[in-house]
Design a protein around this motif. Structure first.
Motif, PDB file in Angstrom:
ATOM      1  N   ASP A 206       0.860  -1.192   0.000  1.00  0.00           N
ATOM      2  CA  ASP A 206       0.000   0.000   0.000  1.00  0.00           C
ATOM      3  C   ASP A 206       0.895   1.241   0.000  1.00  0.00           C
ATOM      4  O   ASP A 206       1.890   1.305   0.727  1.00  0.00           O
ATOM      5  CB  ASP A 206      -0.887  -0.016   1.250  1.00  0.00           C
ATOM      6  N   ASP A 214     -10.052  -3.318   6.752  1.00  0.00           N
ATOM      7  CA  ASP A 214     -10.924  -2.266   6.225  1.00  0.00           C
ATOM      8  C   ASP A 214     -11.382  -2.664   4.813  1.00  0.00           C
ATOM      9  O   ASP A 214     -10.642  -3.299   4.068  1.00  0.00           O
ATOM     10  CB  ASP A 214     -10.149  -0.941   6.165  1.00  0.00           C
ATOM     11  N   ASP A 216     -11.613  -0.845   2.315  1.00  0.00           N
ATOM     12  CA  ASP A 216     -10.793  -0.161   1.308  1.00  0.00           C
ATOM     13  C   ASP A 216      -9.304  -0.468   1.450  1.00  0.00           C
ATOM     14  O   ASP A 216      -8.476   0.272   0.906  1.00  0.00           O
ATOM     15  CB  ASP A 216     -11.017   1.353   1.401  1.00  0.00           C
ATOM     16  N   ARG A 217      -8.949  -1.505   2.178  1.00  0.00           N
ATOM     17  CA  ARG A 217      -7.520  -1.853   2.350  1.00  0.00           C
ATOM     18  C   ARG A 217      -6.900  -2.100   0.981  1.00  0.00           C
ATOM     19  O   ARG A 217      -7.576  -2.569   0.063  1.00  0.00           O
ATOM     20  CB  ARG A 217      -7.382  -3.080   3.258  1.00  0.00           C
ATOM     21  N   ASN A 218      -5.598  -1.825   0.883  1.00  0.00           N
ATOM     22  CA  ASN A 218      -4.975  -1.942  -0.432  1.00  0.00           C
ATOM     23  C   ASN A 218      -3.557  -2.468  -0.345  1.00  0.00           C
ATOM     24  O   ASN A 218      -2.692  -2.057  -1.108  1.00  0.00           O
ATOM     25  CB  ASN A 218      -5.025  -0.581  -1.129  1.00  0.00           C
ATOM     26  N   THR A 358     -14.123   1.470   7.324  1.00  0.00           N
ATOM     27  CA  THR A 358     -15.305   0.860   6.721  1.00  0.00           C
ATOM     28  C   THR A 358     -15.245  -0.655   6.835  1.00  0.00           C
ATOM     29  O   THR A 358     -14.280  -1.261   6.365  1.00  0.00           O
ATOM     30  CB  THR A 358     -15.340   1.213   5.206  1.00  0.00           C
TER      31      THR A 358
END
Lengths: 364, 355
Positions: A206, A214, A216-218, A358
């Protein structure tokens, strides 16, 4: 019925600092240690946040009381500094005639030095002899063993991110079979260009602070660190008047045989090891008060782990990932997070999962 | 230690060992001071999609493992335990090289993935759909020994188990040159037993892979069991002797009962001192040597263990492994291996034939 095993010492060195006290302070204050690189030379130093220990290798050499040009790599040095704390906390400076084993784990070993000059050895003149054997995983283990004069049993495990968890298991099993009196188990990994470029090629890093669990984790953030636990039988610990910090009551290792780099989305592997570890410990799901998850913040890992936890626990206990404080310390991660879990038990506190906003839609 | 029976095994080495002990009748010697393996037809074991991406180390390790597993007739295992000193060295080198060449951009992850030491463990489990205990020991000259010790621990915990244990290591041209700079190798290849008499520093580089399927239950036919394994980290000479005496005592053996003594001598005068001392303890035993046939590498003991197992089972010693061939023929029951990997990693392994 086997005798209970206790943990009688722990030592830690990560980007959060040196020693268990500073780690507990930072974790309790929800202070992470991720940021750009200051020491490791790579083109990616400012592209991603990293959990870098903010000491250059020369400073680490001084801290470990070793001199320059003797082949001590960063991996060995942070290992020595973490293990020193574990031995001190366990009151093992005087060891009598204990059969002590060092079971170490690493994924990069001396790669942190070797990657700087490996091909230069072939065509550029210079003295590279101090690093002659550092390319493998055993070098740092030998250095650490020699520093603490540990001889009885010395071994290294390398199974990627589960390495030091496996080291702890081997130590426990050897104690149960009476092959050792004391098992010092853990792992050490320094940041390297090799691993940064490897994980970058896997498109797993990330660019911002990692967001375990989350929606939206990346991806993950990489870190470096070392951590060790001292294990022994309860009677052995009490006989030498040391303080047991916790019992080690269950563990498991299981390969889910799903994919070379990605976990089964249903979390079969994580489900099986947690279930078997509970059975080994003779505990029920409701006995668990906190789960320190692997939680790397990659898309696949956290989905898989979430499913595993939901499958196993009818009422999910509090859980968090602490990778968002230190970065993923690879081979050291299992032992680092075992130390964090010990703190959670001893201080009766759960560490916040940073950057979580989220929930994953499918999982509530 | 919980004794373990060898159910089946396969060895890929610089000699034609893939075909069995008979393959050591005609011996190959290298032109340079480095041995590379004789490769079996890997395509019989690996599918065409995977084989293109696999390095030699992975192909050798995978083929030896699957062949040993096939011979055992087992389709499921309780543990896969592997030792390797350097893992897939060529993948590590290629990835290192590409970091420099492409200045840390647009790199192919395959070589990075393959450079992880537990790659072979994962591949065997994945391709054979075997979910179980799975672990990799990466500790130089102890890698295979500790994999075997873990198997013995596993049998003590779960007596009814079937375990695959083995090791693999490859030599690459670059790694050969790198270690040459540090004086690991001799300048010229010394053929056959002349290596063992050389009295000069350095040895021959080598590589290989051997796998063993183990069970704690004795098969019906005569079988070889691994009775004991002891590793010694940086020992003094007197520690080696006392360790040997302890090992014999706990296995209730007199020195005369050791029929065969296998020595890991590699011709490097700097690390030769303990071998005559150990040999001197067993005047009655026949001495066997193996590193002049496979070269020296982190897990060279796999060649020793494989040949030791075959010798006990077939009751036949290949001539190339002996300095002196004895005329009288006796039954070989106990075989002791002593190995010394550049001083820091030394150890013993005790094998026994059971009828």
């Amino acid at each position: 019925m086997q005798e209970r095993l206790v943990i009688s010492g722990k030592g830690l060195y990560t980007a959060l600092g040196q020693g268990c006290e500073v780690h507990f302070q930072q974790l309790s204050r929800a202070q992470h240690a991720l940021g750009p690189l200051d020491f490791l030379q790579t083109n990616h130093g400012k592209n991603f946040p990293f959990g870098e220990i903010k000491k250059d290798t020369l400073e680490l050499l001084e801290m470990a009381h070793h001199s320059h040009h003797q082949g001590y790599t960063r991996t060995s040095l942070i290992g020595i500094l973490a293990l020193e704390e574990a031995i001190r906390k366990a009151g093992l400076e005087k060891r009598e005639n204990f059969r002590i084993g060092l079971i170490n784990a690493t994924t990069v070993g001396g790669m942190c030095e070797v990657e700087k000059y490996y091909f230069d050895i072939l065509d550029k003149p210079g003295d590279y002899s101090q690093y002659s054997d550092t390319i493998d995983c055993a070098d740092c283990t030998h250095r650490i063993a020699d520093h603490f004069r540990i001889k009885h049993f010395v071994s290294t495990i390398s199974t990627a991110c589960s390495s030091s968890a496996n080291a702890i298991m081997l130590g426990a099993r050897m104690l149960q079979q009476d092959m050792l009196d004391i098992a010092i188990c853990g792992g050490t990994d320094a940041l390297t260009r090799f691993t940064i470029n490897g994980f970058n090629a896997l498109k797993n890093i990330d660019k911002t602070f990692c967001r375990p669990f989350d929606a939206d984790r990346n991806g993950l953030n990489l870190g470096e660190g070392a951590a060790y636990l001292v294990l022994e039988k309860e009677s052995h610990c009490l006989k030498r008047q040391a303080e047991p910090l916790a019992y080690l009551s269950g563990f498991n290792n299981y390969n889910e045989a799903f994919h070379p780099t990605a976990p089964n989305p249903e979390g079969e592997g994580a489900y099986q090891v947690m279930k078997r570890a509970l059975e080994h410990a003779r505990l029920n799901q409701e006995d668990i008060g906190y789960i320190n998850a692997h939680g790397t913040a990659t898309l696949t890992n956290d989905e898989s782990e979430s499913n595993a936890m939901k499958r196993l626990f009818p009422a999910l206990p509090p859980f968090s990932s602490t990778k968002c404080y230190t970065g993923h310390t690879l081979a050291a991660a299992g032992a680092v997070e075992a130390c964090f879990s010990l703190m959670a038990l001893r201080e009766q506190s759960v560490f916040a999962n940073l950057n979580f906003k989220t929930p994953m839609p499918k999982l509530n | 230690m919980k004794p373990m029976f060898i159910i089946s095994s396969t060895c890929i080495s610089p000699q034609n060992t893939f075909e069995g002990l008979e393959g050591l009748k005609a011996v190959n010697y290298p032109k340079e001071p480095v041995y590379y393996c004789q490769e079996p037809d890997f395509s019989k074991y690996i599918n065409p999609v995977q084989i293109r991406r696999m390095s030699r180390a992975l192909k050798m390790g995978y083929t030896a493992a699957i062949d040993a597993l096939n011979k055992s007739g087992f389709t499921q295992l309780d543990a896969i335990i592997i030792g390797t000193g350097k893992g897939c060295m060529s993948d590590t080198e290629i990835f290192l090289h590409s970091i420099v060449e492409y200045q840390e951009t647009a790199l192919n992850a395959t070589h990075f993935i393959h450079s992880t030491y537990n790659q072979l463990n994962g591949l065997i489990a994945l391709n054979k759909k075997i979910s179980c205990y799975n672990i990799t020991y990466v500790h130089r000259g102890f890698s295979l020994e500790h994999a075997l010790l873990d198997a013995a621990l596993y049998f003590a915990e779960h007596p009814q188990s079937q375990i695959l244990v083995g090791s693999f290591d490859e030599m690459t041209p670059d790694h050969f040159k790198v270690k040459k700079q540090w004086g690991y190798w001799k300048e010229e290849p010394l053929h056959g037993q002349s290596l063992l008499y050389s009295k000069t520093p350095g040895t021959l580089a080598g590589e290989g892979s051997a796998f063993f399927v183990l069970s704690s239950e004795k098969p019906k036919e005569p079988a070889v069991k691994i009775c004991d394994i002891q590793t010694l980290y940086s020992p003094e000479s007197d520690e080696v002797v006392s360790c040997l005496n302890n090992l014999l005592e706990r296995n209730q053996l007199q020195k005369e009962e050791i029929d065969l003594l296998m020595l890991g001598e590699n011709g490097d005068v700097n690390h030769a001192q303990n071998y005559p001392m150990i040999a001197g303890q067993f005047p009655e035993a026949e001495k066997i040597y193996f590193k002049h046939l496979c070269g020296e590498y982190d897990t060279a003991i796999n060649f020793g263990l494989w040949t030791g197992y075959e010798i006990l089972l077939k009751q036949m010693i290949p001539e190339s492994m002996q300095l002196e061939v004895r005329s009288e023929k006796k039954t070989y029951r106990h075989l002791l291996i002593y190995n010394n990997y550049f001083g820091k990693n030394q150890g013993f392994m005790l094998l026994k034939l059971e009828n």
